[in-house]
Design a protein around this motif. Structure first.
Motif, short mmCIF file in Angstrom:
data_model
loop_
_atom_site.label_atom_id
_atom_site.label_comp_id
_atom_site.label_asym_id
_atom_site.label_seq_id
_atom_site.Cartn_x
_atom_site.Cartn_y
_atom_site.Cartn_z
N GLU A 1 56.82 -19.08 -15.02
CA GLU A 1 56.66 -19.90 -16.34
C GLU A 1 55.08 -20.17 -16.69
O GLU A 1 54.43 -20.42 -16.19
CB GLU A 1 57.35 -21.36 -16.16
CG GLU A 1 57.62 -22.19 -17.52
CD GLU A 1 58.24 -21.58 -18.41
OE1 GLU A 1 57.44 -21.04 -19.39
OE2 GLU A 1 59.30 -21.16 -18.47
N THR A 2 55.04 -19.58 -18.05
CA THR A 2 53.50 -19.85 -18.55
C THR A 2 53.23 -20.96 -19.44
O THR A 2 52.19 -21.26 -19.49
CB THR A 2 53.06 -18.60 -19.07
OG1 THR A 2 53.78 -18.26 -20.01
CG2 THR A 2 52.95 -17.42 -17.93
N LEU A 3 54.33 -21.57 -19.99
CA LEU A 3 54.07 -22.60 -20.82
C LEU A 3 53.74 -23.92 -20.10
O LEU A 3 54.29 -24.50 -19.08
CB LEU A 3 55.38 -22.75 -21.85
CG LEU A 3 55.75 -21.72 -22.74
CD1 LEU A 3 56.85 -22.11 -23.78
CD2 LEU A 3 54.52 -21.38 -23.74
N PRO A 4 53.04 -25.03 -20.94
CA PRO A 4 52.74 -26.07 -20.24
C PRO A 4 53.73 -27.03 -19.75
O PRO A 4 54.93 -27.16 -20.42
CB PRO A 4 51.84 -26.82 -21.62
CG PRO A 4 51.49 -25.69 -22.33
CD PRO A 4 52.51 -24.71 -22.30
N PRO A 5 53.73 -27.93 -18.68
CA PRO A 5 54.83 -28.66 -18.20
C PRO A 5 55.26 -29.56 -19.28
O PRO A 5 56.55 -29.76 -19.32
CB PRO A 5 54.25 -29.24 -17.19
CG PRO A 5 53.04 -28.48 -16.62
CD PRO A 5 52.59 -27.83 -17.82
N GLU A 6 54.48 -30.23 -20.27
CA GLU A 6 54.90 -31.11 -21.35
C GLU A 6 55.84 -30.37 -22.20
O GLU A 6 56.80 -31.24 -22.84
CB GLU A 6 53.56 -31.87 -21.87
CG GLU A 6 52.70 -30.69 -22.76
CD GLU A 6 51.49 -30.61 -21.71
OE1 GLU A 6 50.48 -29.90 -22.18
OE2 GLU A 6 51.83 -30.29 -20.42
N VAL A 7 55.71 -29.18 -22.38
CA VAL A 7 56.50 -28.39 -23.31
C VAL A 7 57.96 -28.25 -22.66
O VAL A 7 58.88 -28.34 -23.40
CB VAL A 7 55.80 -27.03 -23.69
CG1 VAL A 7 57.17 -26.06 -24.65
CG2 VAL A 7 54.66 -27.18 -24.57
N VAL A 8 57.81 -27.83 -21.36
CA VAL A 8 59.17 -27.39 -20.58
C VAL A 8 59.69 -28.67 -20.50
O VAL A 8 61.05 -28.75 -20.60
CB VAL A 8 58.76 -26.89 -19.30
CG1 VAL A 8 59.89 -26.95 -18.44
CG2 VAL A 8 58.12 -25.45 -19.32
N ALA A 9 59.31 -30.01 -20.21
CA ALA A 9 59.91 -31.12 -20.17
C ALA A 9 60.51 -31.73 -21.23
O ALA A 9 61.51 -32.33 -21.09
CB ALA A 9 58.80 -32.33 -19.80
N LYS A 10 60.39 -31.17 -22.42
CA LYS A 10 61.27 -31.73 -23.66
C LYS A 10 62.72 -31.04 -23.67
O LYS A 10 63.42 -31.71 -24.51
CB LYS A 10 60.62 -31.04 -24.88
CG LYS A 10 59.38 -31.58 -25.22
CD LYS A 10 58.62 -30.78 -26.43
CE LYS A 10 57.28 -31.53 -26.62
NZ LYS A 10 56.46 -30.95 -27.84
N ASN A 11 62.78 -30.19 -22.82
CA ASN A 11 64.40 -29.57 -22.41
C ASN A 11 64.66 -30.08 -20.97
O ASN A 11 64.43 -29.21 -20.27
CB ASN A 11 64.29 -28.05 -22.72
CG ASN A 11 65.91 -27.63 -22.69
OD1 ASN A 11 66.42 -27.95 -22.01
ND2 ASN A 11 66.31 -26.60 -23.48
N PRO A 12 65.60 -30.87 -20.75
CA PRO A 12 65.99 -31.31 -19.39
C PRO A 12 66.57 -30.24 -18.53
O PRO A 12 66.18 -29.99 -17.22
CB PRO A 12 67.08 -32.58 -19.60
CG PRO A 12 66.79 -32.69 -20.89
CD PRO A 12 66.43 -31.74 -21.75
#
Length: 199
Positions: A40-51
């Protein structure tokens, strides 16, 4: 024995399941198999938006990640990932783009390739994603081995001759058993063709 790498990106687990089915099919054909997840290369805050996305990233943090060495090692490669606006996901494309050095010395040529994808809708861009993926393989000098209509089970999983494609629906349902059967078949087909090319 043919060496098959299954290199895929997955955000919530759909393509993870398909990748493992492809690997099972290749192993059943006698191949040595590596199943590798693109990091995964996207920032954790972006990933965290989708549980579901966050949960999958956490669940697979220790899973073997794809490297350029996996591409160099393989006689055949099956690529996979979700559809993003009718194209490959940026994370996956970034991995492909990082293979420029290996491509420049001919290390991606004369291998067997195939692909799989998923989208929310049945007509959500799966075919265009696979065709876009194949553009990179043309540049590699690769040999594309789609499932075509070489077995009736292709029809049972939706009839996509370009590769395995899964429609998840808005609820994100997992791949059907018919799709997993198609994936195992494609893995076996790639392994068998790669073995013939090895001689």
């Amino acid at each position: 024995m043919a060496k098959i790498a299954v290199i895929y990106y997955s955000a919530t687990g759909t393509n993870h399941a398909v990748a493992h089915a492809v690997g099972e099919g290749a192993k059943a054909a006698g191949a040595e198999v590596r199943v590798r997840l693109v990091a995964e290369t996207l920032p954790p805050e972006v990933v965290a938006k989708n549980p579901k996305w966050k949960e999958f990233v956490e669940k697979t943090k220790d899973f073997p990640k794809a490297t350029i060495e996996d591409l160099e090692w393989a006689d055949g490669v099956v690529f996979g990932g979700p559809t993003r606006f009718g194209n490959v996901a940026a994370q996956f494309k970034g991995f492909i783009d990082s293979a420029g050095g290996l491509w420049a010395k001919g290390g991606l040529a004369n291998k067997v390739y195939a692909g799989f994808t998923s989208a929310m809708n049945e007509h959500g861009g799966a075919e265009s994603t696979l065709l876009a993926l194949f553009n990179s393989i043309y540049h590699f000098g690769g040999i594309i081995a789609t499932p075509g209509y070489t077995d009736p089970l292709v029809f049972a999983s939706g009839g996509n001759p370009y590769g395995v494609s899964v429609a998840t629906g808005q609820e994100g349902k997992p791949p059907s058993e018919a799709a997993l059967v198609h994936a195992r078949y494609m893995g076996r087909r790639v392994a068998e063709i790669a073995q013939k090319l090895r001689g």
